[in-house]
Design a protein around this motif. Structure first.
Motif, PDB file in Angstrom:
ATOM      1  N   LEU A  89      10.617 -22.480  14.035  1.00 25.74           N
ATOM      2  CA  LEU A  89      11.399 -21.296  14.685  1.00 25.74           C
ATOM      3  C   LEU A  89      10.640 -20.089  14.577  1.00 25.74           C
ATOM      4  CD1 LEU A  89      15.305 -22.213  13.818  1.00 25.74           C
ATOM      5  CD2 LEU A  89      14.139 -22.323  16.125  1.00 25.74           C
ATOM      6  N   PHE A  90      10.173 -19.783  13.275  1.00 21.38           N
ATOM      7  CA  PHE A  90       9.472 -18.458  12.844  1.00 21.38           C
ATOM      8  C   PHE A  90       8.186 -18.704  12.299  1.00 21.38           C
ATOM      9  CE2 PHE A  90      14.196 -18.297  12.201  1.00 21.38           C
ATOM     10  CZ  PHE A  90      14.431 -17.447  12.976  1.00 21.38           C
ATOM     11  N   PRO A  91       7.155 -19.234  13.102  1.00 19.72           N
ATOM     12  CA  PRO A  91       5.771 -19.468  12.802  1.00 19.72           C
ATOM     13  C   PRO A  91       5.176 -18.356  12.046  1.00 19.72           C
ATOM     14  CG  PRO A  91       5.938 -19.480  15.061  1.00 19.72           C
ATOM     15  CD  PRO A  91       7.117 -19.590  14.587  1.00 19.72           C
ATOM     16  N   ALA A  92       5.348 -17.220  12.535  1.00 18.89           N
ATOM     17  CA  ALA A  92       4.699 -15.889  11.918  1.00 18.89           C
ATOM     18  C   ALA A  92       5.292 -15.499  10.760  1.00 18.89           C
ATOM     19  CB  ALA A  92       4.379 -15.119  13.003  1.00 18.89           C
ATOM     20  N   LEU A  93       6.908 -15.457  10.662  1.00 21.53           N
ATOM     21  CA  LEU A  93       7.690 -14.829   9.662  1.00 21.53           C
ATOM     22  C   LEU A  93       7.785 -15.681   8.666  1.00 21.53           C
ATOM     23  CD1 LEU A  93      10.377 -12.993  11.887  1.00 21.53           C
ATOM     24  CD2 LEU A  93       8.295 -11.838  10.609  1.00 21.53           C
ATOM     25  N   GLU A  94       8.031 -16.965   8.913  1.00 19.06           N
ATOM     26  CA  GLU A  94       8.373 -17.968   7.800  1.00 19.06           C
ATOM     27  C   GLU A  94       7.612 -17.663   6.493  1.00 19.06           C
ATOM     28  OE1 GLU A  94       9.042 -22.181   5.967  1.00 19.06           O
ATOM     29  OE2 GLU A  94       7.204 -21.183   7.098  1.00 19.06           O
ATOM     30  N   PRO A  95       6.301 -17.870   6.552  1.00 14.70           N
ATOM     31  CA  PRO A  95       5.653 -17.588   5.464  1.00 14.70           C
ATOM     32  C   PRO A  95       5.795 -16.426   4.469  1.00 14.70           C
ATOM     33  CG  PRO A  95       4.039 -18.405   7.272  1.00 14.70           C
ATOM     34  CD  PRO A  95       5.494 -17.766   7.875  1.00 14.70           C
ATOM     35  N   LEU A  96       5.934 -15.276   5.169  1.00 15.80           N
ATOM     36  CA  LEU A  96       6.442 -14.263   4.383  1.00 15.80           C
ATOM     37  C   LEU A  96       7.893 -14.488   3.789  1.00 15.80           C
ATOM     38  CD1 LEU A  96       5.672 -11.432   3.303  1.00 15.80           C
ATOM     39  CD2 LEU A  96       6.384 -10.470   5.662  1.00 15.80           C
ATOM     40  N   ALA A  97       8.753 -14.632   4.853  1.00 21.80           N
ATOM     41  CA  ALA A  97      10.108 -14.911   4.330  1.00 21.80           C
ATOM     42  C   ALA A  97      10.397 -15.920   3.147  1.00 21.80           C
ATOM     43  CB  ALA A  97      10.937 -15.356   5.519  1.00 21.80           C
ATOM     44  N   LEU A  98       9.511 -16.720   2.937  1.00 21.93           N
ATOM     45  CA  LEU A  98       9.689 -17.456   1.791  1.00 21.93           C
ATOM     46  C   LEU A  98       9.488 -16.899   0.481  1.00 21.93           C
ATOM     47  CD1 LEU A  98       7.938 -20.800   2.874  1.00 21.93           C
ATOM     48  CD2 LEU A  98      10.369 -20.562   2.824  1.00 21.93           C
ATOM     49  N   TYR A  99       8.980 -15.621   0.451  1.00 24.87           N
ATOM     50  CA  TYR A  99       8.881 -14.827  -0.616  1.00 24.87           C
ATOM     51  C   TYR A  99       9.866 -13.484  -0.715  1.00 24.87           C
ATOM     52  CZ  TYR A  99       4.536 -17.539  -1.384  1.00 24.87           C
ATOM     53  OH  TYR A  99       3.612 -18.447  -1.483  1.00 24.87           O
ATOM     54  N   GLY A 100      10.849 -13.634   0.262  1.00 26.82           N
ATOM     55  CA  GLY A 100      11.806 -12.357   0.479  1.00 26.82           C
ATOM     56  C   GLY A 100      12.662 -12.356  -0.878  1.00 26.82           C
TER      57      GLY A 100
END
Length: 393
Positions: A49-60
């Motif tokens: 769903l969020f290929p660009a955002l998900e890697p960063l979001a996992l560290y939010g």
């Protein structure tokens, strides 16, 4: 947040950079809950769903650590020159009105849309109103509330400094004792020590206090050493925090260096604020944005994830996350404008009246006169520690 003004020559100036840090940290946590967590989407992963955002979001979730650094800075700043009663009045009137409004809002959403979480028993919700549910092991109505109990423990500990007098020396003693407690607590079977030592999070609070001492006085080797030590101590708990927030399997699989980098950036930004490098940031709108940070943090998780779950098949994923985030920002502003500000004033007035009653009805104990030992130095000079004002530079 109350107390985001700094002392210098002339009128007190607001530290707008702190507001920028706070809203950035809050939105980072929002990104984690809305994009990094898959519960709202009923999927195993949000990667597609969020290929660009998900890697960063996992560290939010690291936004919480940044919040704790800011809290250490702001609490030390706002407590300077105050009594314990004034400090308690400030904190209670600041925290509880928005928190109570957040509980009401979240309960309403969960009652209307019991899709992801159910509200639980009314008794649990009533206990949540006190903000003490963490000590009683009562479930939080919203999972974000756990951080508030950690904040309360920090306030209780710093109240001891206020009681002794908030001075440079007393803050350093406090830092030393709390650091020692955080190092010793994991190796002991003394639950009360571990409870107040908060070894996972104390390095961030302590670093914040040290940064404010830099700001108020001047940077020194001692203060830089304290900050460096706290940064190193914090590394011990990053992998555990990843497992807690992402699950043991994903937490072990993901690299740890992005979390370490984000924490390092948080320390560097707070160092820049302490050194005055970001004082040029004077965008007045940041004061309003900073004011809604706390309500946003309080209301966004359970209510926001519920709304995403409800509308997940009716809107594109990116548009839905943007819409729900915007809605949470609007509700946060409404809570700040129509609940937090007026209720805080009334609560502050009521608490000040109560503190005045305590002072009025507490007999003052006078010590018998003592003979003054002969000395060539006046007594008041011997007994009072005069700390230089190094802020005027």
């Amino acid at each position: 947040m109350a107390g985001t003004r700094t002392i210098g020559q002339g009128p007190a100036r607001r530290l707008y950079a702190l507001d920028a840090v706070r809203i950035s940290a809050a939105l980072f946590v929002v990104l984690y809950h809305y994009v990094g967590l898959s519960r709202a989407w009923e999927l195993d992963s949000t990667e597609h769903l969020f290929p660009a955002l998900e890697p960063l979001a996992l560290y939010g979730w690291l936004g919480v650590e940044i919040f704790f650094i800011v809290s250490g800075f702001v609490i030390c700043m706002s407590a300077w020159g105050r009594t314990v009663g004034e400090f308690a009045t400030s904190r209670v009137s600041r925290l509880f009105p928005a928190y109570w409004a957040g509980i009401a809002f979240t309960a309403l959403v969960l009652l209307v849309l019991p899709e992801v979480w159910r509200m639980g028993g009314w008794t649990d919700m009533l206990v949540n109103i006190t903000m003490f549910q963490g000590g009683l092991r009562v479930p939080n109505l919203d999972h974000t509330y756990w951080t508030l109990f950690e904040e309360l423990k920090f306030y209780a500990l710093f109240a001891l400094v206020i009681r002794a007098g908030v001075t440079y020396r007393n803050c350093i003693v406090f830092i030393g004792l709390w650091t020692a407690a955080g190092v010793v607590a994991p190796a002991t079977d003394f639950p009360l020590l571990h409870f107040f030592a908060i070894p996972q999070y104390s390095p961030y609070f302590i670093a914040g206090v040290a940064f404010y001492l830099m700001r108020r006085f001047r940077p020194s080797g001692l203060l830089w050493g304290i900050v460096g030590c706290q940064f190193l101590l914090a590394q011990n708990y990053i992998r555990g925090r990843m497992a807690t927030n992402l699950g043991s399997e994903l937490g072990d699989r993901l690299p740890i260096w992005p979390a370490q980098l984000i924490i390092a950036i948080g320390f560097l930004v707070m160092a820049a604020i302490a050194l005055g490098w970001l004082d040029r940031i004077q965008w007045s709108r940041l004061s309003t944005i900073g004011a809604i940070t706390y309500p946003l943090y309080i209301i966004h998780m359970a209510a926001g994830i519920t709304l995403i779950h409800h509308f997940r098949d009716k809107m594109p994923a990116h548009a839905l996350v943007g819409t729900v985030t915007a809605a949470m920002l609007v509700v946060s502003w409404l809570i700040h404008r129509f609940v937090e500000r007026p209720v805080s004033r009334r609560l502050r007035s009521a608490m000040r009246s109560g503190m005045e009653d305590i002072r009025r009805n507490t007999p003052v104990q006078t010590s018998p006169p003592r003979s003054t030992p002969p000395s060539t130095v006046p007594a008041q000079r011997r007994d009072r520690v005069v700390e230089p004002d190094l802020t005027r530079r």
